[in-house]
Design an enzyme around this catalytic site. Structure first.
Site, PDB file in Angstrom:
ATOM      1  N   GLY A 175       9.464   6.597  -0.912  1.00  0.00           N
ATOM      2  CA  GLY A 175      10.023   6.257   0.380  1.00  0.00           C
ATOM      3  C   GLY A 175      10.207   4.782   0.650  1.00  0.00           C
ATOM      4  O   GLY A 175      10.612   4.006  -0.221  1.00  0.00           O
ATOM      5  N   ILE A 176       9.910   4.380   1.880  1.00  0.00           N
ATOM      6  CA  ILE A 176      10.090   2.998   2.302  1.00  0.00           C
ATOM      7  C   ILE A 176       9.189   2.076   1.489  1.00  0.00           C
ATOM      8  O   ILE A 176       9.600   0.981   1.102  1.00  0.00           O
ATOM      9  CB  ILE A 176       9.814   2.863   3.810  1.00  0.00           C
ATOM     10  CG1 ILE A 176      10.908   3.579   4.612  1.00  0.00           C
ATOM     11  CG2 ILE A 176       9.750   1.388   4.218  1.00  0.00           C
ATOM     12  CD1 ILE A 176      10.661   3.617   6.108  1.00  0.00           C
TER      13      ILE A 176
ATOM     14  N   THR B  17       0.846  -1.192   0.000  1.00  0.00           N
ATOM     15  CA  THR B  17       0.000   0.000   0.000  1.00  0.00           C
ATOM     16  C   THR B  17       0.881   1.242   0.000  1.00  0.00           C
ATOM     17  O   THR B  17       1.947   1.274   0.616  1.00  0.00           O
ATOM     18  CB  THR B  17      -0.967   0.015   1.197  1.00  0.00           C
ATOM     19  OG1 THR B  17      -0.237   0.148   2.419  1.00  0.00           O
ATOM     20  CG2 THR B  17      -1.805  -1.248   1.230  1.00  0.00           C
TER      21      THR B  17
ATOM     22  N   TYR C 233       1.489  10.344  15.970  1.00  0.00           N
ATOM     23  CA  TYR C 233       2.224   9.359  15.184  1.00  0.00           C
ATOM     24  C   TYR C 233       2.650   8.188  16.070  1.00  0.00           C
ATOM     25  O   TYR C 233       2.417   7.017  15.734  1.00  0.00           O
ATOM     26  CB  TYR C 233       3.456  10.012  14.560  1.00  0.00           C
ATOM     27  CG  TYR C 233       4.305   9.073  13.740  1.00  0.00           C
ATOM     28  CD1 TYR C 233       3.883   8.640  12.487  1.00  0.00           C
ATOM     29  CD2 TYR C 233       5.538   8.627  14.211  1.00  0.00           C
ATOM     30  CE1 TYR C 233       4.668   7.790  11.722  1.00  0.00           C
ATOM     31  CE2 TYR C 233       6.325   7.768  13.456  1.00  0.00           C
ATOM     32  CZ  TYR C 233       5.887   7.357  12.207  1.00  0.00           C
ATOM     33  OH  TYR C 233       6.656   6.494  11.465  1.00  0.00           O
TER      34      TYR C 233
END
Length: 260
Positions: free
Chosen positions: A18-19, A13, A152
């Site tokens: 990025g990662i 997803t 977060y």
């Protein structure tokens, strides 16, 4: 090493940057058919071109149930989904006392509900087939709770609980659910944060990073941002290792001072 991924369908997803991009690329490089999602077709197409010929981008917003169905239907049209990597997430630095209720809800929607929606659709079929794995991309902030990133940290901690609870549903099957906790990584968003911080403080980015590791993460053993490609390899290994279920894999550069 052969991870048994040739022609297997893998959903990552997000996966456009990025990662998530690094994870999608690592699976693709091992022979998998990779499906990523996002809201911008142009960015998805560009990411798929960089990932490789077996990469597919789906315009699907997992903030909605309809988006999850769109992604699941597309991926399953390519074959049974062997591995799901829940990578979508947001972060920012904020003052807990200034974060509104609406922003809290957005955090839970982004960092938890996106994963819950697509997992609910794909994991049931994995259990029916008695094969597959789900990986949740959490964060070292899930354990090293961060005072200026409370929403977060909280949602990433909740993700660990979600993953372990779902792993309990796999008892006696060949399906597995695990979590992966990256540390501070050289993604576009993190690099942008340090560039902004350096400008604000009148320093170079290198100086800002050195101060960060000295003052904020003195326990970090590598003392530098982690290459996203390392997480890609780590998640491939975690997703395909039949001995790993219900566990959390740390890849935080040694920031969390713990022997487990």
């Amino acid at each position: 090493m052969d991870f048994g991924l040739k022609d297997k369908v893998v959903v990552v997803t997000g996966g456009g940057t990025g990662i998530g991009f690094a994870i999608a690329k690592a699976f693709h490089d091992e022979g998998a058919v990779v499906v990523i999602n996002g809201r911008d077709k142009g960015r998805l197409d560009a990411a798929c071109t960089r990932i490789g010929p077996r990469a597919h981008g789906v315009v699907a917003d997992l903030m909605t149930p309809e988006g999850a169905v769109t992604l699941a239907d597309f991926a399953e049209g390519l074959g049974p989904v062997a591995h799901l990597v829940n990578n979508i997430g947001v972060f920012d630095v904020n003052d807990f006392f200034e974060v509104s209720d609406d922003r809290w809800i957005e955090y839970f929607q982004h960092n938890l509900m996106t994963a819950i929606r697509i997992t609910r659709l794909l994991m049931r079929k994995m259990l029916d087939r008695n094969e597959g794995s789900v990986v949740f991309i959490s964060s070292e902030a899930a354990i090293r709770s961060i005072g200026n990133m409370v929403p977060y940290s909280t949602t990433k901690t909740a993700m660990l609980g979600l993953a372990r609870s779902l792993a309990e549903l796999t008892r006696g099957t060949a399906v597995r659910v695990t979590s992966y906790m990256p540390g501070t990584t050289a993604t576009e968003s993190v690099q942008g944060y340090f560039e902004g911080l350096a400008k604000e403080q009148g320093k170079t980015v290198e100086q800002a990073l050195a101060d960060f590791y000295r003052d904020v993460q003195p326990g970090n053993l590598v003392q530098k941002l982690i290459d996203p490609a390392l997480h890609g390899r780590g998640v491939v290994q975690l997703a395909t290792n039949a001995a790993m279920n219900g566990v959390t894999h740390r890849a935080d550069g040694g920031t969390i001072r713990s022997i487990i």
